[in-house]
Design an enzyme around this catalytic site. Structure first.
Site, short mmCIF file in Angstrom:
data_model
loop_
_atom_site.label_atom_id
_atom_site.label_comp_id
_atom_site.label_asym_id
_atom_site.label_seq_id
_atom_site.Cartn_x
_atom_site.Cartn_y
_atom_site.Cartn_z
N TYR A 1 4.46 -2.44 17.35
CA TYR A 1 5.29 -3.24 16.42
C TYR A 1 5.69 -4.56 17.06
CZ TYR A 1 9.17 -4.26 13.19
OH TYR A 1 10.01 -4.85 12.27
N ASN B 1 0.83 -1.22 0.00
CA ASN B 1 0.00 0.00 0.00
C ASN B 1 0.86 1.27 0.00
OD1 ASN B 1 0.96 0.09 2.59
ND2 ASN B 1 -1.03 0.27 3.59
N TYR C 1 -1.94 -21.56 12.81
CA TYR C 1 -2.40 -22.01 11.49
C TYR C 1 -1.64 -23.29 11.09
CZ TYR C 1 -5.63 -18.40 9.87
OH TYR C 1 -6.74 -17.61 9.69
N VAL D 1 -2.77 -5.11 3.22
CA VAL D 1 -2.94 -6.51 3.65
C VAL D 1 -3.95 -6.67 4.80
CG1 VAL D 1 -0.68 -7.35 2.88
CG2 VAL D 1 -0.93 -6.42 5.21
N ARG E 1 16.48 5.18 11.22
CA ARG E 1 17.35 4.05 11.54
C ARG E 1 18.81 4.51 11.49
NH1 ARG E 1 14.59 -1.34 8.99
NH2 ARG E 1 13.48 0.00 7.57
N LYS F 1 4.13 -8.17 15.99
CA LYS F 1 4.95 -9.23 15.39
C LYS F 1 4.87 -10.51 16.23
CE LYS F 1 6.95 -7.27 11.78
NZ LYS F 1 6.92 -7.81 10.42
N THR G 1 19.06 -4.79 9.61
CA THR G 1 19.60 -4.97 8.26
C THR G 1 19.72 -3.60 7.59
OG1 THR G 1 18.55 -7.12 8.17
CG2 THR G 1 19.20 -6.18 6.07
N THR H 1 -1.86 -4.13 10.73
CA THR H 1 -1.10 -4.69 9.60
C THR H 1 -0.47 -6.02 9.98
OG1 THR H 1 -0.66 -2.54 8.61
CG2 THR H 1 0.88 -4.30 8.06
N LEU I 1 5.97 -9.67 4.06
CA LEU I 1 6.88 -8.65 4.58
C LEU I 1 6.16 -7.35 4.91
CD1 LEU I 1 8.92 -10.66 3.24
CD2 LEU I 1 10.27 -8.69 2.56
#
Ligand SMILES: NC(=O)c1ccc[n+]([C@@H]2O[C@H](COP(=O)([O-])OP(=O)(O)OC[C@H]3O[C@@H](n4cnc5c(N)ncnc54)[C@H](O)[C@@H]3O)[C@@H](O)[C@H]2O)c1
Length: 330
Positions: A151, A40, A165, A65, A192, A155, A181, A98, A79
């Site tokens: 967040y 999005n 599931y 999503v 970051r 997660k 990363t 999300t 992701l």
């Protein structure tokens, strides 16, 4: 639906226009697969995928999503989720939605299609850890009501959904816990540390460190990370994770700042600001499982990865760097 061929698959990448997603798509297309990118554009721009539109095996869907998606694919990489504190704290409720609604929708799709689905989880599930380095068995030290909780807890809940599931509906899952990363296509203003330092150094601005800079981080170059992600997806069915993927070599924030100054040749000064709330003092992955189960370990030295990242930002910021240089010369 049978795969298009044994080697060529149709693959859905949610969050594919983001930093990691766009690199993953590059690699999947290189291998000859078809890729659907659902994004999005909440925390990314089309610039990351501009170079892909001419490829007939690539398709972009502007999609959130949090809503169901009906496509026919052989594999799903999930992701989609803003990853930097500036982005995920901008609309914390949407961030949590999300992670949770996104996981439910993508797992529902994987269940219908009976296809593999990989979740981009995070080292943030460990919160401010009390053991070092963190193994996958460590259950974490997360503040459920702090500013990072939207967040971290999102997660964690997504991981719960993946395992439920899997146990309840037999969905073939792969859960990877990604550590810090960096690389080309990071956002320039996402707060970051690597992108912050590089942008500040290139523009000749003071480089801000929080606290005294003695807190450590381990930094994984994006190519290594994507290699680990694809190895996990290709691993045998009993390898479901969670698996840590990250670099074990620790650097202090001060060392990182000094290396960036050296690589950019900048005259920026290092300045210190107070530490923000809930900022982990140290985080370092134990990657024994990734080594054993995936034969993976990071290969890019920090200096080399930083040089590639600096080159990317130099091009992105060319006009501003020119203007900043002129100002200094006056
Ligand atoms: N980069 C890292 O160091 C790191 C570390 C740990 C985990 N991760 C995880 O890896 C994934 C990718 O991270 P990234 O660094 O590429 O971040 P990013 O912000 O560059 O990419 C995330 C992408 O998801 C999209 N997105 C956000 N909300 C969405 C929604 N509701 N529907 C559809 N798309 C949505 C964004 O527009 C963006 O393109 C994230 O799930 C993140 O949590 C990244």
């Amino acid at each position: 639906m049978p795969p298009i061929s044994d080697s060529r698959k149709r693959i859905l990448v949610t969050g594919g226009a983001g930093f990691l997603g766009s690199h993953l798509i590059d690699r999947l297309l290189e291998q000859g697969h078809e890729v659907i990118c659902a994004d999005n554009l909440f925390s990314s721009t089309k610039r990351n995928i501009d170079h892909l539109h001419a490829n007939p095996r690539f398709e972009f869907l502007r999609h959130d999503v949090c809503f169901p998606l009906y496509v026919e694919v052989d594999e799903i990489y999930n992701l989609a989720c803003p990853a930097s504190p500036i982005h995920y704290q901008h609309d914390p409720i949407q961030t949590l939605k999300t992670s949770v609604h996104g996981a439910i929708n993508m797992l529902g799709l994987a269940k219908r299609l009976k296809c593999k689905i990989l979740q981009a989880s995070t080292s943030e599930v460990y919160g401010d850890p009390v053991t070092h380095p963190q193994t996958e068995e460590y259950r974490g030290n997360v503040n459920p009501i702090g500013p990072r909780a939207c967040y971290d807890e999102g997660k964690r809940a997504a991981e719960t959904l993946f395992f439920d599931y899997h146990r309840q509906a037999g969905v073939p899952i792969k859960v990877m816990r990604i550590f810090n990363t960096y690389g080309p296509r990071m956002h320039r203003q996402d707060g970051r540390v690597v992108s912050n330092f590089i942008v500040q150094a290139l523009l000749g601005q003071p480089i801000t460190i929080y606290g005294d800079g003695s807190q450590t981080r381990s930094f994984c170059y994006v190519d290594d990370l994507i290699d680990g992600m694809m190895r996990l997806m290709a691993s045998p069915p009993d390898v479901i994770g969670p698996i840590n993927i990250g670099n074990t070599r620790e650097f202090t924030i001060l060392e990182l700042a000094q290396m960036v100054i050296e690589i950019t040749g900048s005259r920026s000064q290092i300045v210190s600001k107070p530490l923000p709330g809930d900022d982990p003092k140290q985080r370092q992955p134990d990657i024994t499982k990734a080594r054993e189960k995936l034969g993976w370990e990071p290969t890019a030295p920090l200096r080399q990865g930083l040089s590639h990242t600096v080159a990317y930002f130099r091009e992105l910021l060319a006009d501003e760097i020119g203007a900043a240089g002129e100002k200094l010369a006056v």
